[in-house]
Write an enzyme that holds these catalytic residues in place. Structure first.
Site, PDB file in Angstrom:
ATOM      1  N   ASP A  61       0.960  -1.321   0.604  1.00 14.48           N
ATOM      2  CA  ASP A  61      -0.257  -0.490  -0.318  1.00 14.48           C
ATOM      3  C   ASP A  61       1.001   1.414   0.067  1.00 14.48           C
ATOM      4  O   ASP A  61       2.077   1.788   1.174  1.00 14.48           O
ATOM      5  CB  ASP A  61      -1.046  -0.015   0.952  1.00 14.48           C
ATOM      6  CG  ASP A  61      -2.036   1.136   0.869  1.00 14.48           C
ATOM      7  OD1 ASP A  61      -1.681   1.904   1.140  1.00 14.48           O
ATOM      8  OD2 ASP A  61      -3.354   0.530   1.629  1.00 14.48           O
ATOM      9  N   SER A 111      -7.144   3.612  -1.052  1.00 16.33           N
ATOM     10  CA  SER A 111      -6.888   2.455  -1.087  1.00 16.33           C
ATOM     11  C   SER A 111      -7.801   1.101  -2.035  1.00 16.33           C
ATOM     12  O   SER A 111      -7.747   0.374  -2.617  1.00 16.33           O
ATOM     13  CB  SER A 111      -6.159   1.970  -0.278  1.00 16.33           C
ATOM     14  OG  SER A 111      -5.100   3.011   0.052  1.00 16.33           O
ATOM     15  N   HIS A 359      -1.150   2.705  -4.846  1.00 17.82           N
ATOM     16  CA  HIS A 359      -1.262   4.186  -4.981  1.00 17.82           C
ATOM     17  C   HIS A 359       0.361   4.634  -4.659  1.00 17.82           C
ATOM     18  O   HIS A 359       0.956   3.891  -4.033  1.00 17.82           O
ATOM     19  CB  HIS A 359      -1.981   4.982  -4.689  1.00 17.82           C
ATOM     20  CG  HIS A 359      -2.116   4.677  -3.092  1.00 17.82           C
ATOM     21  ND1 HIS A 359      -1.257   5.805  -2.566  1.00 17.82           N
ATOM     22  CD2 HIS A 359      -3.118   4.489  -2.549  1.00 17.82           C
ATOM     23  CE1 HIS A 359      -1.217   4.857  -1.128  1.00 17.82           C
ATOM     24  NE2 HIS A 359      -3.137   4.105  -1.249  1.00 17.82           N
ATOM     25  N   HIS A 453      -2.570  10.768  -0.743  1.00 20.21           N
ATOM     26  CA  HIS A 453      -1.932  10.016  -1.612  1.00 20.21           C
ATOM     27  C   HIS A 453      -1.585  10.473  -3.132  1.00 20.21           C
ATOM     28  O   HIS A 453      -1.435  12.534  -2.881  1.00 20.21           O
ATOM     29  CB  HIS A 453      -2.775   8.819  -2.020  1.00 20.21           C
ATOM     30  CG  HIS A 453      -3.588   8.231  -0.961  1.00 20.21           C
ATOM     31  ND1 HIS A 453      -4.596   7.196  -1.005  1.00 20.21           N
ATOM     32  CD2 HIS A 453      -2.779   7.710   0.385  1.00 20.21           C
ATOM     33  CE1 HIS A 453      -4.973   6.673  -0.153  1.00 20.21           C
ATOM     34  NE2 HIS A 453      -3.876   6.695   0.729  1.00 20.21           N
TER      35      HIS A 453
END
Length: 492
Positions: A61, A111, A359, A453
């Site tokens: 992640d 996510s 990401h 992100h």
């Protein structure tokens, strides 16, 4: 006749090219000969078109191209290399692609829909999991569930597992089994909606999920009820652990109980109250990501029909949100260890292994830094007449050194709120020791409580059956389609 002549001509041309290379002044360079060896391997590489019996999808992640670079150097330097020349296990996979990560309604992804795209083959709506594009976030009356790769695999007789160092009900692992209009309904949901923890137990009772290992006991026990690794916070007074064990599902909560579990029966492992520990802080009785991966493969590989396993390094993301590069990279190394463990336990002839991220983050690498500069430390100058850095930090225009790693925004912002509500500040001086402290928060520009992100592309690496279908720049949902073809299309 023409084809034979063409092949002979190409062979002669290649031999001539190789012979000519020996006359080049650079032909004796280690870099040159290594590249020639790599070229020979690529020339001899043959696509693996076997039916994939097993599929393992590794998702770190928040580990995009930039973060993967930092982890590569960190692990290399920890192993005695300068770092830049080092390779993580997936760096050596024969096939790769660049992956677009945007969601249906968001340039910068979340996510939940990114993991959902990998598990369904279509893009999804921000903050929702495995729902059609008509869903309205936070409104379960609009839910239109999609069919999951895990359900397809289970229907075909395969075993299925989900492993994460985050809560097992968190977005990425939840995408293996859950369908919801709000990714945050982990242990509680509005009336008429089903929370994610309940959905996991339902999918285990239905035989879709055989192994689920991660954190997050709080979502499975009633509010105030003390469990082995935490306190429940469910509002409905339902104890899902008791429900699971009554259904014949084994419950484990630490390294010892995980090791003792019967590998022929379903396993629910909940090793912490919320997310599991960062690798840097992990106690001995808490299993590592490699331990979880090994246990899952041991259990799933007992099925002669094969298995599907998703493994998430969830806390790489959380460390970057916190602005702490040290824990980002140490959890990335733990992710690499899990990949190595999976490679040792499986056969590349029948197992498709995919390594990617959902990401990237706003992580930034500053330079110009000399070779071997500590990746979590100050940028050191390029030295003349030698390979390694000069040992002297590079100074910015303000006369101060700077770290290799910074973030675009986050808790380490150099801008501090003033009494009048405005923001001002300047960079403090910094020593190498301070910069490499595991608790140091990297400097950032925009002040935010949690770094966000990034919408930039991530990388994908793959090996095993049909992994050669990955290439170029692809949308994230292509991961599902390659897995689907490798398991089901190749059997037709």
């Amino acid at each position: 006749m023409f084809r034979r002549t063409l092949v002979s001509t190409l062979s002669i041309a290649l031999c001539a090219s190789t012979a000519l290379a020996q006359d080049l002044p650079q032909a004796g360079s280690d870099y040159y000969t290594a590249a020639q060896d790599a070229l020979a391997e690529r020339i001899n590489l043959q696509p693996n078109t076997n039916k994939a019996m097993n599929v393992i999808l590794f998702v770190a992640d928040g580990q995009g191209v930039h973060t993967n670079y930092g982890i590569r150097l960190y692990e290399g330097q920890q192993n005695g290399f300068l770092g830049e020349e080092y390779d993580l296990p997936h760096d050596l996979f024969p096939n790769s692609a660049i992956i677009k990560t945007y969601n249906i309604n968001s340039q910068t992804p979340d996510s939940a829909p990114t993991a959902g795209a990998m598990n369904t083959g279509v893009k999804q709506v921000f903050n929702t999991i495995n729902m059609a594009d008509t869903v309205i976030h936070d409104d379960c009356s609009t839910e239109s569930p999609l069919r999951l790769f895990s359900e397809m695999a289970s229907d075909a007789g395969m075993s299925v597992g989900a492993v994460s160092t985050a809560s097992i009900t968190h977005a990425t692992p939840a995408a293996v089994y859950a369908k919801t209009a709000n990714r945050n309904w982990e242990g509680s949901a509005p009336e008429g909606c089903t929370d994610i923890a309940t959905q996991l137990i339902e999918q285990m009772e239905a035989g879709v999920i055989d192994v689920a290992l991660g954190g997050g006991i709080r979502a499975f026990a009633p509010a105030g009820v003390e469990m082995e690794t935490g306190t429940g916070n469910r509002e409905d007074d339902v104890n899902l652990v008791e429900r699971a064990t009554a259904s014949g599902i084994q419950y484990v909560y630490d390294a010892e109980t995980l090791a003792a579990a019967d590998r022929s029966q379903p396993i629910l492992g909940l090793f912490s109250n919320s997310h599991m520990s960062y690798e840097h802080d992990r106690p001995e009785d808490e299993p590592s990501l490699a331990d979880l991966t090994t246990a899952a493969i041991e259990q799933l590989s007992g099925n002669e029909n094969g298995f599907y396993l998703e493994v998430e390094a969830g806390r790489v993301d959380h460390a970057s949100h916190a602005g702490n590069a040290h824990r980002t990279f140490t959890d990335g190394v733990a992710f690499s260890d899990a990949i190595r463990a999976a490679q040792e336990m499986t056969d590349p002839e029948n197992t498709l292994i995919i390594v990617t991220a959902d990401h990237e983050h706003s992580i930034v690498f500053n330079g110009y830094c000399g070779r071997g500069t500590p990746i979590t430390g100050l940028c050191m100058g390029v030295a003349k007449g030698q390979v390694e850095h000069s040992g002297e930090p590079v100074l910015a225009a303000d006369g101060l050194p700077y770290t290799v790693v910074t973030f675009g925004q986050g808790a380490g912002s150099v801008l501090v709120e003033q009494e009048d509500g405005t923001y001002a500040g300047s960079r403090p001086d910094l020593t190498q020791e301070e910069a490499q402290d595991p608790d140091y928060l990297q400097q950032a520009l925009i002040p935010m409580g949690s770094e966000t992100h990034s919408g930039v592309d991530v990388a994908l690496w793959a090996t095993g059956p049909w992994s050669h279908l990955f290439g170029g720049t692809m949308d994230q949902e292509m991961i599902f389609h390659v897995m689907n073809h490798a398991v089901f299309g190749a059997a037709e």
